[in-house]
Design a protein around this motif. Structure first.
Motif, mmCIF file in Angstrom:
data_model
loop_
_atom_site.group_PDB
_atom_site.id
_atom_site.type_symbol
_atom_site.label_atom_id
_atom_site.label_comp_id
_atom_site.label_asym_id
_atom_site.label_seq_id
_atom_site.Cartn_x
_atom_site.Cartn_y
_atom_site.Cartn_z
ATOM 1 N N LYS A 18 53.509 41.174 38.293
ATOM 2 C CA LYS A 18 52.657 41.092 37.098
ATOM 3 C C LYS A 18 51.869 42.390 36.891
ATOM 4 O O LYS A 18 51.803 42.917 35.785
ATOM 5 C CB LYS A 18 51.666 39.911 37.224
ATOM 6 C CG LYS A 18 52.357 38.557 37.364
ATOM 7 C CD LYS A 18 51.362 37.412 37.529
ATOM 8 C CE LYS A 18 50.532 37.452 38.805
ATOM 9 N NZ LYS A 18 51.327 37.427 40.056
ATOM 10 N N SER A 19 51.272 42.871 37.963
ATOM 11 C CA SER A 19 50.445 44.079 37.837
ATOM 12 C C SER A 19 51.307 45.304 37.541
ATOM 13 O O SER A 19 50.909 46.185 36.764
ATOM 14 C CB SER A 19 49.650 44.305 39.126
ATOM 15 O OG SER A 19 48.798 43.209 39.371
ATOM 16 N N THR A 20 52.482 45.348 38.146
ATOM 17 C CA THR A 20 53.396 46.463 37.884
ATOM 18 C C THR A 20 53.734 46.516 36.398
ATOM 19 O O THR A 20 53.767 47.576 35.779
ATOM 20 C CB THR A 20 54.689 46.292 38.714
ATOM 21 O OG1 THR A 20 54.330 46.111 40.091
ATOM 22 C CG2 THR A 20 55.600 47.497 38.586
ATOM 23 N N SER A 31 45.829 48.279 37.522
ATOM 24 C CA SER A 31 45.848 47.238 38.549
ATOM 25 C C SER A 31 46.480 47.790 39.812
ATOM 26 O O SER A 31 47.444 48.552 39.749
ATOM 27 C CB SER A 31 46.689 46.052 38.081
ATOM 28 O OG SER A 31 45.984 45.282 37.147
ATOM 29 N N ILE A 32 45.924 47.360 40.942
ATOM 30 C CA ILE A 32 46.518 47.797 42.199
ATOM 31 C C ILE A 32 47.773 46.974 42.481
ATOM 32 O O ILE A 32 47.907 45.837 42.027
ATOM 33 C CB ILE A 32 45.519 47.718 43.384
ATOM 34 C CG1 ILE A 32 44.980 46.294 43.583
ATOM 35 C CG2 ILE A 32 44.387 48.699 43.164
ATOM 36 C CD1 ILE A 32 44.235 46.111 44.891
ATOM 37 N N ILE A 33 48.685 47.576 43.241
ATOM 38 C CA ILE A 33 49.983 46.948 43.507
ATOM 39 C C ILE A 33 50.298 47.097 44.986
ATOM 40 O O ILE A 33 50.210 48.198 45.523
ATOM 41 C CB ILE A 33 51.079 47.675 42.702
ATOM 42 C CG1 ILE A 33 50.856 47.449 41.207
ATOM 43 C CG2 ILE A 33 52.476 47.208 43.115
ATOM 44 C CD1 ILE A 33 51.662 48.358 40.345
ATOM 45 N N THR A 39 47.353 40.218 45.805
ATOM 46 C CA THR A 39 46.772 41.548 45.652
ATOM 47 C C THR A 39 45.716 41.526 44.550
ATOM 48 O O THR A 39 44.607 42.032 44.724
ATOM 49 C CB THR A 39 47.882 42.568 45.325
ATOM 50 O OG1 THR A 39 48.758 42.658 46.453
ATOM 51 C CG2 THR A 39 47.314 43.932 45.005
ATOM 52 N N THR A 40 46.050 40.925 43.428
ATOM 53 C CA THR A 40 45.114 40.858 42.306
ATOM 54 C C THR A 40 44.195 39.648 42.467
ATOM 55 O O THR A 40 44.670 38.545 42.708
ATOM 56 C CB THR A 40 45.881 40.752 40.969
ATOM 57 O OG1 THR A 40 46.796 41.840 40.895
ATOM 58 C CG2 THR A 40 44.944 40.776 39.775
ATOM 59 N N ARG A 41 42.885 39.882 42.284
ATOM 60 C CA ARG A 41 41.917 38.793 42.421
ATOM 61 C C ARG A 41 41.170 38.505 41.135
ATOM 62 O O ARG A 41 40.436 37.536 41.043
ATOM 63 C CB ARG A 41 40.869 39.148 43.478
ATOM 64 C CG ARG A 41 41.370 39.098 44.892
ATOM 65 C CD ARG A 41 40.224 39.479 45.817
ATOM 66 N NE ARG A 41 40.628 39.455 47.200
ATOM 67 C CZ ARG A 41 39.865 39.952 48.178
ATOM 68 N NH1 ARG A 41 38.688 40.495 47.879
ATOM 69 N NH2 ARG A 41 40.275 39.891 49.418
ATOM 70 N N SER A 58 46.482 40.859 29.715
ATOM 71 C CA SER A 58 45.677 40.425 30.855
ATOM 72 C C SER A 58 46.563 40.320 32.062
ATOM 73 O O SER A 58 47.557 39.595 32.048
ATOM 74 C CB SER A 58 45.111 39.020 30.623
ATOM 75 O OG SER A 58 44.045 39.065 29.751
ATOM 76 N N ASP A 59 46.188 41.031 33.107
ATOM 77 C CA ASP A 59 46.809 40.813 34.410
ATOM 78 C C ASP A 59 45.969 39.742 35.101
ATOM 79 O O ASP A 59 44.746 39.731 34.962
ATOM 80 C CB ASP A 59 46.773 42.119 35.207
ATOM 81 C CG ASP A 59 47.498 42.010 36.527
ATOM 82 O OD1 ASP A 59 48.305 41.069 36.708
ATOM 83 O OD2 ASP A 59 47.266 42.888 37.385
ATOM 84 N N THR A 60 46.620 38.833 35.808
ATOM 85 C CA THR A 60 45.878 37.745 36.461
ATOM 86 C C THR A 60 46.343 37.597 37.906
ATOM 87 O O THR A 60 47.417 38.077 38.273
ATOM 88 C CB THR A 60 46.108 36.396 35.729
ATOM 89 O OG1 THR A 60 47.492 36.035 35.851
ATOM 90 C CG2 THR A 60 45.721 36.464 34.267
#
Ligand code: GTP
Ligand code: MG
Length: 293
Positions: A18-20, A31-33, A39-41, A58-60
């Motif tokens: 998702k973040s990628t 976003s960090i990956i 990884t994502t909070r 939105s990254d979740t």
């Protein structure tokens, strides 16, 4: 042409990419990956602006069954992403069969707004597997539009973006057109440091860590940063610091390099480690760290 704008929210299991994808859409590492789950909070907005559109992505966090209060707050971010979406991007990876949480999956099945099912990591698949997987998802989600992609290799990402633009309602922009995200600079400092911790420490350590940036001072040619790495227990403090401070030093050096790229400026970082007992289960602490716990 009329202006289009709306919220496009990416949801799915942990670690599916998702973040990628969000970073690929925005063209920045917001976003960090890492290869680790959870990884994502937070819910992180990435805004893509054009003359006649504003796509607010939105990254979740990946969907999990919460075991402690931090994870409950993470799932609250996912719930909020269901509520305000104009388009839902439900991401799965090759080989995956279903969302682990049935209630969330039902919400996607019954969604009244358009759902694009993004079948990610197709660079790791062959044609036969891909076709079988597409069929599997089409049966489970007959109303969803399926798009095979590789977020990592930027395959089909542009096409998905164009489809999103078609689906978005006509609306004026929600944010100023030069805004890229909803998060402040310190958030990206915290996350970059946390990424290095996810990369270099094992087992429960990364999941017991929160980072708080106490100082962010920007001069003409340098940014001076002081951040605290919070752990849950005394024993974890020693592990983070490492032999003669070597492990902590590595985190600082690597985070500094990334942040220099991100801010396009020289960066100086000081890192401290503090014990903040059981912060993951403490509502007051969670609120302080932006989890609304
Ligand atoms: N081969 C391949 N790997 C990918 C692709 N997209 C993402 N990855 C890798 O999958 C891992 C997880 O990626 P993330 O973007 O952090 O996944 P996420 O869904 O945001 O994960 P959480 O935040 O933990 O829920 C990383 O190692 C990525 O490099 C892809 O298209 N192909
Ligand atoms: Mg993520």
């Amino acid at each position: 042409m009329a202006h289009k704008a709306g919220f496009v929210n990416i949801i799915g299991n942990p670690n599916v990419g998702k973040s990628t994808l969000m970073n690929a859409f925005v063209g920045e590492k917001l976003s960090i990956i890492t290869s680790k789950a959870q990884t994502t909070r937070h819910r992180i907005l990435g805004i893509v602006n054009g003359d006649d559109f504003q796509v607010i992505l939105s990254d979740t966090p990946g969907i999990i069954k919460p075991a402690y209060e931090l994870q409950t707050s993470m799932m609250d971010f996912v719930k909020s992403a269901f509520e305000d979406a104009d388009v839902l991007l439900y991401m799965v990876e090759i080989g995956e069969k279903a969302l682990k949480d049935e209630a969330f999956f039902k919400k996607i099945q019954n969604s009244k707004i358009p759902v694009l099912l993004l079948l990610n990591k197709i660079d790791t698949s062959d044609q036969e597997t891909l076709e079988a997987q597409m069929q599997h998802w089409q049966d489970l989600l007959p109303k969803a539009e399926i798009h095979p992609i590789s977020a990592l290799e930027n395959f089909n990402v542009k096409e998905v973006f164009n489809r999103i633009l078609e689906l978005l309602p006509e609306a004026p922009p929600y944010y100023p057109k030069d805004q890229l995200t909803d998060k402040p600079e310190r958030f990206f400092v915290n996350e970059t440091i946390r990424e290095k911790i996810l990369l270099h420490y094992k087992k429960e350590i990364p999941y017991s860590v929160e980072v708080e940036t106490e100082e962010f001072m920007e001069d003409d040619d340098i940014i001076r940063i002081r951040s605290v790495i919070m752990v849950e227990r005394d024993t974890q403090k020693g592990i983070i610091i490492g032999h003669k401070g070597s492990a902590l030093k590595r985190v600082g050096v690597e985070a500094r390099k990334d942040l220099e790229k991100f801010f396009d400026k020289q960066v100086h970082i000081e890192l401290y480690v503090k014990v903040n007992k059981n912060w993951r289960s403490n509502s007051q602490q969670l609120r302080r760290f932006g989890y609304n716990g």
